[in-house]
Design an enzyme around this catalytic site. Structure first.
Site, PDB file in Angstrom:
ATOM      1  N   LYS A 116      11.302  42.961 -49.672  1.00  4.98           N
ATOM      2  CA  LYS A 116      11.075  44.400 -49.537  1.00  4.98           C
ATOM      3  C   LYS A 116      10.312  44.716 -48.252  1.00  4.98           C
ATOM      4  O   LYS A 116      10.572  45.728 -47.607  1.00  4.98           O
ATOM      5  CB  LYS A 116      10.271  44.938 -50.723  1.00  4.98           C
ATOM      6  CG  LYS A 116      11.076  45.105 -52.000  1.00  4.98           C
ATOM      7  CD  LYS A 116      10.226  45.814 -53.053  1.00  4.98           C
ATOM      8  CE  LYS A 116      10.677  45.553 -54.468  1.00  4.98           C
ATOM      9  NZ  LYS A 116      11.845  46.279 -54.915  1.00  4.98           N
ATOM     10  N   GLY A 164      13.470  44.718 -60.613  1.00  7.70           N
ATOM     11  CA  GLY A 164      13.372  45.013 -62.047  1.00  7.70           C
ATOM     12  C   GLY A 164      12.015  45.553 -62.463  1.00  7.70           C
ATOM     13  O   GLY A 164      11.616  45.423 -63.612  1.00  7.70           O
ATOM     14  N   HIS A 235       9.899  51.444 -65.158  1.00  7.39           N
ATOM     15  CA  HIS A 235      10.469  51.437 -63.801  1.00  7.39           C
ATOM     16  C   HIS A 235      11.912  50.956 -63.780  1.00  7.39           C
ATOM     17  O   HIS A 235      12.417  50.506 -62.752  1.00  7.39           O
ATOM     18  CB  HIS A 235       9.638  50.590 -62.827  1.00  7.39           C
ATOM     19  CG  HIS A 235       8.269  51.131 -62.575  1.00  7.39           C
ATOM     20  ND1 HIS A 235       8.052  52.353 -61.991  1.00  7.39           N
ATOM     21  CD2 HIS A 235       7.042  50.618 -62.825  1.00  7.39           C
ATOM     22  CE1 HIS A 235       6.749  52.576 -61.902  1.00  7.39           C
ATOM     23  NE2 HIS A 235       6.113  51.542 -62.413  1.00  7.39           N
ATOM     24  N   ARG A 292      24.829  45.008 -53.244  1.00 11.48           N
ATOM     25  CA  ARG A 292      25.826  44.661 -54.271  1.00 11.48           C
ATOM     26  C   ARG A 292      26.293  45.948 -54.938  1.00 11.48           C
ATOM     27  O   ARG A 292      25.804  47.027 -54.632  1.00 11.48           O
ATOM     28  CB  ARG A 292      25.185  43.767 -55.325  1.00 11.48           C
ATOM     29  CG  ARG A 292      23.909  44.417 -55.859  1.00 11.48           C
ATOM     30  CD  ARG A 292      23.358  43.761 -57.067  1.00 11.48           C
ATOM     31  NE  ARG A 292      21.991  44.178 -57.315  1.00 11.48           N
ATOM     32  CZ  ARG A 292      21.635  45.292 -57.931  1.00 11.48           C
ATOM     33  NH1 ARG A 292      22.553  46.135 -58.358  1.00 11.48           N
ATOM     34  NH2 ARG A 292      20.364  45.596 -58.130  1.00 11.48           N
TER      35      ARG A 292
HETATM   36  P1  ADP Z   1      12.395  47.208 -58.222  1.00 11.89           P
HETATM   37  O1  ADP Z   1      13.102  46.547 -57.092  1.00 11.89           O
HETATM   38  O2  ADP Z   1      11.402  46.319 -58.917  1.00 11.89           O
HETATM   39  O3  ADP Z   1      13.321  47.918 -59.166  1.00 11.89           O
HETATM   40  P2  ADP Z   1      11.846  49.592 -56.656  1.00 11.89           P
HETATM   41  O4  ADP Z   1      11.156  49.471 -55.375  1.00 11.89           O
HETATM   42  O5  ADP Z   1      13.319  49.789 -56.637  1.00 11.89           O
HETATM   43  O6  ADP Z   1      11.471  48.327 -57.556  1.00 11.89           O
HETATM   44  O7  ADP Z   1      11.179  50.753 -57.497  1.00 11.89           O
HETATM   45  C1  ADP Z   1      11.514  50.981 -58.841  1.00 11.89           C
HETATM   46  C2  ADP Z   1      10.995  52.320 -59.299  1.00 11.89           C
HETATM   47  O8  ADP Z   1       9.575  52.409 -59.139  1.00 11.89           O
HETATM   48  C3  ADP Z   1      11.514  53.507 -58.500  1.00 11.89           C
HETATM   49  O9  ADP Z   1      12.773  53.933 -58.950  1.00 11.89           O
HETATM   50  C4  ADP Z   1      10.437  54.536 -58.725  1.00 11.89           C
HETATM   51  O10 ADP Z   1      10.578  55.124 -60.005  1.00 11.89           O
HETATM   52  C5  ADP Z   1       9.175  53.714 -58.749  1.00 11.89           C
HETATM   53  N1  ADP Z   1       8.543  53.676 -57.401  1.00 11.89           N
HETATM   54  C6  ADP Z   1       8.750  52.767 -56.432  1.00 11.89           C
HETATM   55  N2  ADP Z   1       8.008  53.043 -55.335  1.00 11.89           N
HETATM   56  C7  ADP Z   1       7.308  54.157 -55.607  1.00 11.89           C
HETATM   57  C8  ADP Z   1       6.347  54.948 -54.884  1.00 11.89           C
HETATM   58  N3  ADP Z   1       5.947  54.632 -53.659  1.00 11.89           N
HETATM   59  N4  ADP Z   1       5.846  56.036 -55.496  1.00 11.89           N
HETATM   60  C9  ADP Z   1       6.218  56.363 -56.752  1.00 11.89           C
HETATM   61  N5  ADP Z   1       7.100  55.668 -57.474  1.00 11.89           N
HETATM   62  C10 ADP Z   1       7.649  54.574 -56.925  1.00 11.89           C
END
Ligand code: ADP
Length: 671
Positions: A116, A164, A235, A292
């Site tokens: 990330k 996840g 999440h 993907r």
């Molecule tokens: P993962 O790869 O573990 O799924 P993500 O980075 O895609 O994590 O984030 C998953 C979820 O977490 C997002 O869809 C959102 O709901 C929340 N999230 C992520 N970053 C932020 C942020 N900076 N502020 C608020 N919510 C966030």
């Protein structure tokens, strides 16, 4: 185009890919673990190769076995689906080394998005807007904290290797920082074997809006609009929709352009998703790119009329993108709900079990069910607990939403707890209908969503009780019809017993809640049902008919139709609005098997209710011979084998002691 492809996945996504391959005349090879030998994806494919034991680490995650299977069967390409090996750069590399096409982006693109923080650095350079934050290499706790203090709280700690929703922690003040950092690092280390963290400004009410992009091998790219995936638990997404409701067209174009920029920055090919957080004021920030096909791709297919798996296959085979940006249009609105074997009342923890009964809504132009399971299949501990994806489409959001509610009410599963009722409760709330969405939707509307199910228990208890009474009457009538004395009061089936009114008393377990229900027959076929509860005692008048499995009920003047399914002594009543699952709480009779194999003693002190056969008659194995009632519960004693009931020692209405001999039974010689 390819002649034969291998699908390195299982479940609904494997089936979904096979369907498109078949449509294109491409032969398919499935791979499977020992747990999946009877799975739908294995049956659907032209060929299938066993690759190992049930745990994914010993099968679906073994790159070598998958490649070996492709070589053995002559598959020219491998579609990895999502999860498993889909974002594994080493696997993609190994495909290349073996002259097998990996249906996905080039190795470099997977690598770039694998971390990330590295991804954020690339995006920052490319000019894609990022959530303000720190994604540097210096992982000294004091440095991380200094950045957090500077950007201001709340902040979000994220595992750079994360996915996840794991390894994430919200931090609301400087004092909490150290402890949260330690916790996030521990979780990340145990999930990903890596405890590097990035720190981001935590947006308090963002929406999760993601853009579907597609690139061919000549570098042409398009975006297929957005999906709103704000409805999440832990999440993780549960309901997705396209387009995002209330999306400003200018913001859509800006996000689409930003997504194309992101993909170009890593020389992308194939299907990809660029995830953004969209803030209240319409500013948006890059979160990550998934290299993907996404679980929720069907909503995009529904509004664009395109088959994204077909696009993937064409692009991987070297063809140009099927359409240009100008040719792509949004048509109508689509929702997807993920049906999971999980317990919403227990923090959405996954559950396992056998799908003893499974009925999916009828598929048509408006309703689509992507699934990889059949009735009788197991949801095991080995894999993801997602049972299916329910997808609906209609001309606008309101209509599509109503389709979703109806389809959820028609989705019938027995054998394990699912999130279907939760989803139904959620999509029928006013905030969801008004599209008042952000990633905290479930938390914020918890009372509204969960209150419904508690209210439902009291609401549906009269229906459940009516069903049980009618069922009992029907069963007794059936027994009476087979008897020589059909008019005997013992078969009246009206709950009659010496010295008691025509009343019933059911201790029930309804949708997981214990409740005691009293029912009294006030006039023919009209019952007064009372539910003594701690607050107020509810009283309801019910009547109705039961025809086979179809219940027609009248509950205080409200007419309801329901279908009944019985499995393992659990009743499910499927109504238009919900499913009511209940069972009668049985007193403990000790070992029932012993009883069936010849013990004809009363399991406990109680009253003989009916003797469904006459003394001297021949009976079949398992035929009911004595019905007694104990602790207000009916208990049936059955013939353990074909044989003859020689004599009964009691009459209906008699009170018998626990342990008393009830009947003289002779099994047939041959038995
Ligand atoms: P993962 O790869 O573990 O799924 P993500 O980075 O895609 O994590 O984030 C998953 C979820 O977490 C997002 O869809 C959102 O709901 C929340 N999230 C992520 N970053 C932020 C942020 N900076 N502020 C608020 N919510 C966030």
């Amino acid at each position: 185009m390819f002649d034969k492809i291998l699908i390195a996945n299982r479940g609904e996504i494997a089936c979904r890919i096979i369907r498109t391959a078949q449509k294109l005349g491409i032969r398919t090879v499935a791979v499977y673990s020992e747990a999946d030998s009877q799975a739908l994806h294995v049956n659907m494919a032209d060929e299938a190769v066993l690759i190992g034991a049930a745990p994914s680490k010993e099968s679906y995650l073994l790159a070598d076995r998958v490649i070996e299977a492709a070589k053995k069967t002559g598959a020219q390409a491998i579609h990895p689906g999502y999860g498993f090996l889909s974002e594994n750069a080493a696997f993609s590399e190994a495909c290349k080394d073996n002259d097998i096409v990996f249906i996905g982006p080039p190795v470099g693109a997977i690598e770039s998005m694998g971390s990330k923080s590295a991804a954020k650095r690339i995006m920052e350079k490319a000019g894609v807007p990022l959530v303000p934050g720190y994604h540097g290499d210096d992982q000294t706790p004091a440095v991380l904290k200094k950045h957090a203090d500077e950007m201001g709280y709340p902040v979000l700690l994220k595992a750079t290797a994360g996915g996840g929703g794991k390894g994430m922690r919200q931090v609301w003040s400087s004092e909490e920082f150290d402890e949260a950092l330690e916790a996030a690092k521990r979780e990340s280390l145990s999930s990903f074997g890596d405890d590097r963290m990035l720190v981001e400004k935590y947006l308090t009410q963002p929406r999760h809006v993601e853009i579907q992009v597609f690139f061919d091998q000549s570098g042409n790219g398009v975006y297929l609009f957005e999906r709103d995936c704000s409805v999440q638990r832990r999440h993780q997404k549960v309901i997705e929709e396209a387009p995002a409701p209330g999306m400003n067209p200018a913001v859509r174009t800006d996000m689409g352009d930003a997504a194309l920029l992101a993909a170009k920055a890593i020389q992308y090919e194939g299907a990809g998703t660029v995830e953004f957080l969209l803030d209240k004021d319409d500013t948006f920030y890059f979160m990550e790119m998934n290299t993907r096909l996404q679980v929720e791709h069907p909503v995009t297919e529904m509004i664009t009329g395109q088959d994204l798996v077909e696009w993937q296959l064409r692009v991987a085979a070297g063809e140009d993108l099927p359409l240009t940006q100008d040719q792509l249009k949004i048509n109508g609105h689509s929702f997807e709900a993920r049906i999971y074997a999980e317990d919403p009342d227990n923090d959405f923890l996954p559950v396992t079990g056998t799908l003893s009964y499974l009925q999916v809504p009828t598929e048509n132009a408006h309703v689509r069910v992507d699934t990889g399971v059949l009735q009788g299949d197991e949801v095991s501990v080995f894999y993801d607990p997602m049972i299916a994806k329910l997808i609906v489409w209609d001309e606008n959001r309101d209509r599509a939403l109503s389709r979703m509610a109806t389809a959820l009410s028609e989705y019938r599963i027995n054998g394990m707890i699912t999130n279907i009722d939760f989803l139904y409760n959620l999509v029928t709330t006013e905030p969801f209908r008004k599209a008042d969405l952000d990633t905290g939707f479930i938390e914020k509307n918890r009372a509204l969503i969960f209150h419904k199910s508690e209210a439902d228990v009291l609401h549906y208890a009269p229906l459940a009780t009516l069903y049980l009474i009618l069922k009992r009457k029907h069963d007794i009538a059936t027994l009476a019809a087979a008897s020589s004395e059909p008019n005997s009061p013992w078969y009246a089936g009206n709950g009659w017993r010496s010295g008691a009114a025509n009343s019933y008393d059911f201790p029930l377990l309804i949708n997981g809640t214990e409740i005691n229900v009293l029912a009294e027959e006030v006039s023919t076929e009209l019952f007064e049902i009372t539910i003594p509860s701690t607050e107020t005692t509810l009283s309801t008048q019910v009547s109705g008919t039961l025809d086979g499995n179809e219940l027609r009920a009248n509950i205080d003047g409200h007419r309801i139709r329901a279908n009944a399914v019985i499995h393992d002594d659990v009743y499910s009543l499927f109504t238009q609005d919900a499913v009511v699952q209940f069972s009668i709480i049985e007193p403990d009779y000790g070992n029932q098997d012993d009883e069936a194999s010849g013990g004809f003693t009363a399991p406990m002190t109680g009253t003989i209710v009916a003797l469904p056969v006459e003394a001297g008659s021949a009976v079949k194995k398992n035929q009911a011979i004595v019905i007694m009632e104990a602790m207000k519960m009916e208990h049936t004693i059955r013939a353990p084998a074909d044989g003859t009931v020689v004599e009964f020692y009691f009459h209906p209405g008699d009170l018998v002691e626990g342990g008393a001999e009830l009947v003289d039974f002779e099994a047939d010689e041959s038995e």
